[in-house]
Design a protein around this motif. Sequence first.
Motif, short mmCIF file in Angstrom:
data_model
loop_
_atom_site.label_atom_id
_atom_site.label_comp_id
_atom_site.label_asym_id
_atom_site.label_seq_id
_atom_site.Cartn_x
_atom_site.Cartn_y
_atom_site.Cartn_z
N PRO A 222 33.42 129.57 105.99
CA PRO A 222 32.98 130.57 105.39
C PRO A 222 33.74 131.44 106.17
CG PRO A 222 31.57 129.80 105.82
CD PRO A 222 31.86 128.67 106.36
N ALA A 223 34.26 132.94 105.13
CA ALA A 223 35.99 133.23 106.08
C ALA A 223 34.80 134.51 107.14
CB ALA A 223 35.60 134.86 104.78
N VAL B 208 17.53 128.16 108.57
CA VAL B 208 20.09 127.33 109.38
C VAL B 208 19.29 128.30 110.58
CG1 VAL B 208 20.57 127.34 107.19
CG2 VAL B 208 20.50 129.46 108.24
N ARG B 209 20.40 127.53 111.68
CA ARG B 209 20.93 127.87 112.60
C ARG B 209 20.99 129.39 112.65
NH1 ARG B 209 22.24 125.05 117.47
NH2 ARG B 209 21.81 122.88 116.44
N VAL B 210 20.60 130.05 113.83
CA VAL B 210 21.06 131.82 114.36
C VAL B 210 21.13 130.99 115.93
CG1 VAL B 210 20.08 132.79 111.82
CG2 VAL B 210 19.00 132.38 114.10
N CYS B 211 22.36 132.27 116.04
CA CYS B 211 21.77 132.39 117.45
C CYS B 211 20.32 132.99 118.14
CB CYS B 211 22.91 132.88 117.71
SG CYS B 211 23.36 134.94 117.23
N ASP B 212 20.14 133.31 119.67
CA ASP B 212 19.27 134.36 119.75
C ASP B 212 19.34 136.14 119.69
OD1 ASP B 212 18.36 131.65 120.51
OD2 ASP B 212 18.85 132.43 123.08
N CYS C 16 26.42 130.71 114.75
CA CYS C 16 25.19 130.88 113.78
C CYS C 16 25.42 131.23 112.61
CB CYS C 16 24.43 132.29 115.04
SG CYS C 16 24.43 133.35 114.33
N ARG C 17 24.78 131.20 111.58
CA ARG C 17 24.82 131.33 110.44
C ARG C 17 24.90 132.91 110.03
NH1 ARG C 17 25.84 125.95 111.73
NH2 ARG C 17 25.52 124.53 109.48
N ALA C 18 24.28 133.42 110.67
CA ALA C 18 24.68 134.98 110.64
C ALA C 18 25.25 135.84 110.64
CB ALA C 18 22.89 135.89 110.87
N CYS C 19 26.21 135.91 112.18
CA CYS C 19 27.12 136.84 112.35
C CYS C 19 28.53 135.84 112.20
CB CYS C 19 26.42 136.78 114.22
SG CYS C 19 26.28 135.43 114.76
N GLY C 20 28.06 134.14 112.55
CA GLY C 20 29.56 133.55 111.94
C GLY C 20 29.89 133.01 114.03
N GLU C 21 29.38 133.34 115.27
CA GLU C 21 30.26 133.08 116.30
C GLU C 21 29.95 132.01 116.72
OE1 GLU C 21 32.37 135.42 117.74
OE2 GLU C 21 32.04 137.34 116.65
N ASN D 23 37.05 127.07 114.94
CA ASN D 23 36.51 126.50 115.93
C ASN D 23 37.67 126.74 117.76
OD1 ASN D 23 34.26 124.82 116.01
ND2 ASN D 23 34.97 124.59 114.09
N SER D 24 39.24 126.70 117.35
CA SER D 24 40.43 126.95 117.70
C SER D 24 39.47 127.88 118.59
CB SER D 24 41.02 126.53 117.22
OG SER D 24 41.63 127.69 115.88
N GLN D 25 39.74 128.66 118.85
CA GLN D 25 38.80 130.31 118.68
C GLN D 25 38.06 130.59 119.84
OE1 GLN D 25 39.46 133.50 116.44
NE2 GLN D 25 41.55 132.77 115.33
N ILE D 26 36.99 129.43 119.35
CA ILE D 26 35.58 129.34 119.77
C ILE D 26 36.33 128.50 121.68
CG2 ILE D 26 33.72 128.97 120.28
CD1 ILE D 26 33.33 129.01 117.34
N LEU D 27 35.99 129.41 123.27
CA LEU D 27 36.57 128.51 123.94
C LEU D 27 35.45 129.20 124.94
CD1 LEU D 27 40.10 129.77 124.87
CD2 LEU D 27 39.31 127.96 124.02
#
Length: 791
Positions: free
Chosen positions: A592-593, A648-652, A620-625, A598-602
């Motif tokens: 999704p936009a 669905v999976r989300v961050c804390d 995270c399906r909510a914020c996308g990080e 993945n290439s920017q997630i270090l």
Amino acid sequence: MSAQTSPAQKGLNPGLMCQESYACSGTDEAVFECDECCSLQCLRCEEELHRQERLRNHERIRLKPGHVPYCDPCKGPNGHSPGVRQRAAVRCQTCKINLCLECQKRTHSGGNKRRHPVTAYHVPKGQESLEEEEMDEETKRKKMTEKVVSFLLVDENEEIQVSNEEDFIRKLDCKPDQHLKVVSIFGNTGDGKSHTLNHTFFYGREVFKTSPAQESCTVGVWAAYDPVHKVAVIDTEGLLGATVNISQRTRLLLKVLAISDLVIYRTHADRLHNDLFKFLGDASEAYLKHFTKELKATTARCGLDVPLSTLGPAVIIFHETVHTQLLGSDHPSEVPEKLIQDRFRKLGRFPEAFSSIHYKGTRTYNPPTDFSGLRRALEQQLENNTTRSPRHPGVIFKALKALSDRFSGEIPDDQMAHSSFFPDEYFTCSSLCLSCGAGCKNSMNHGKEGVPHEAKSRCSYSHQYDNRVYTCKACYERGKEVSVVPKTSASTDSPWMGLAKYAWSGYVIECPNCGVVYRSRQYWFGNQDPVDTVVRTEIVHVWPGTDGFLKDNNNAAQRLLDGMNFMAQSVSELSLGPTKAVTSWLTDQIAPAYWRPNSQILSCSKCATSFKDNDTKHHCRACGEGFCDGCSSKTRPVPERGWGPVPVRVCDNCYEARNVQLDVAEAQADDEGGTLIARKVGEAVQNTLGAVVTAMDIPLGLVKDAARPAYWVPDHEILHCHNCRKEFSIKLSKHHCRACGQGFCDECSHDRRAVPSRGWDHPVRVCFNCNKKPVRAGTSISDMTGKTVVL
């Protein structure tokens, strides 16, 4: 031709009486000699006889003083060989025939005939010198044919035995610029065809082999050059003989007939059999149906200066009888040619291809056979150039070579029993439709000219071959017929993007003119069948050796394996795990936009832990990080992002802020993150990436058969290279051609090209044979740079 005889002309030949006794009872003095009636005739008999239509064109000469008639029993210098007709020395009053000295000695030297009264003829001095000149001319002609020999032109397997045009001219022993005609002979075995040619053209010399044995003395087609008449003489194998390959040998006869200017049909039967009329009638029909078109094409293809006539040769039926009268003898008012035409009509045969048909008969009371009438008829036809003109020997060879190349090949045994001498199967393509069994209507070897197979009847659908093809309905309504093929991806998509779209939206139908006209899973529900909306269907024939028909996306799995091999090879150089690298790359392609690539997630967005090569990144399906597994282990529904009511999976952080909802404006602006994206990620990751992970975890060799397209030959059946025949081993790998599906070694399949008919729009491996085949016009493919090209 006759004229009134004045009283002054009577009494010039008092010893010559009319030999016909037709109107005068043999009491009147002879005034004419008819060469074809072989008799002396008075004025009344000549007029009455030649008033009949069949005798009207006979050659007659008016008798001069001191005229000496020809010898009746013999027609040659020695009483046996054809040549200058001998003048009579005496006339037997009892037998009423004219005899030369040789024939008198042979026939009247013993028995009661020795006592028959004879009247001697006195040859004038001027006539003696004329006969000597005729003898000198005949001697010259015989000398011209002394060195003539025949040679095998075509063997019994229809193979030409001369290597080229120069070799043909050399064996004929004629000049390259010599204009000549072709005379050939046909007939049943044992009817004396070779003997007839030897005595008609070569004064009795055995140029063509004859034999008293039961076996046929002529096998194949033999040729010789007659320098006197300037013709190429062709001898053929007899019909109805005990021979193998009878179908091919019969077809060979029509090739000879097609290059001939004059055809002799020799028959020794006392009555004309139906076989004669069936042979000529069937030959005429086959000539018009199969050969006229090819002769025209040969003229254009070979650039011949002299056009090959599309009208067939003239035919002379040479009929020799012993115990029966000649044709037309019992019908004085009708010519033999009319009776022959009536026989053709009764048998339902129509010899329309032949320029003319003539009848020449001779009745042999005592041997030898009289060939003088046949020779005169041949010379008369050879002088007629209105239909078939003389041509160089090279033109004759080119015509025979062209016909031999086109109409060649074995004829199946099940096609040998026919009511026709020349059935269509002898000259048409032997290919049969695999679906309905219909035969191809085109000529043999039409594929050499790029002409596809065609059938007279429509085909029936076969589930085995799935011979239903699609054409674009919009193009059809505009007057064009453009074939389309359901395939995995559009030609404008890159291989991996097309595969991801296939996992999400199903197969695609693309028209070269209209672009993508259909996707099988374009909507959540209610997708219509393409036949009802965008395409027309047609049932087509399935010919042996063709590529067949691709109606589904059954090469998707193989494309996935091909891409995995390529990706695994590429990322291995960076020491990355193939599975993780492929998963990350594919996820970025269809994410999704609002997702961070993945290439920017270090590192983890919460705990800042750096990701290693084999660590799993979670969005995270909510914020996308991007987060590690520990910081994104919780789940909750995220309907505002289009994930529906399912947790669905989300961050804390997003889990703790679950009561905070996005405003309506934000949700509407992020329409791309709605239900479409949820379905895209859900299905694509589940189907596509799941297949990648499974395939990478399991050795590729174990899943190749499952991914193999239906038209590929299974690996276990491929023992050697389909081209070079090298046997496969551990060191020699197998490779499938994406066009034909056969197995090849790397050397024989290193070429790359798109195969749109099989659903491969991007360059893939093909064998060198398939790489030589032209790409169908109007096909859209992608080149190596990914650009779409319409051919």
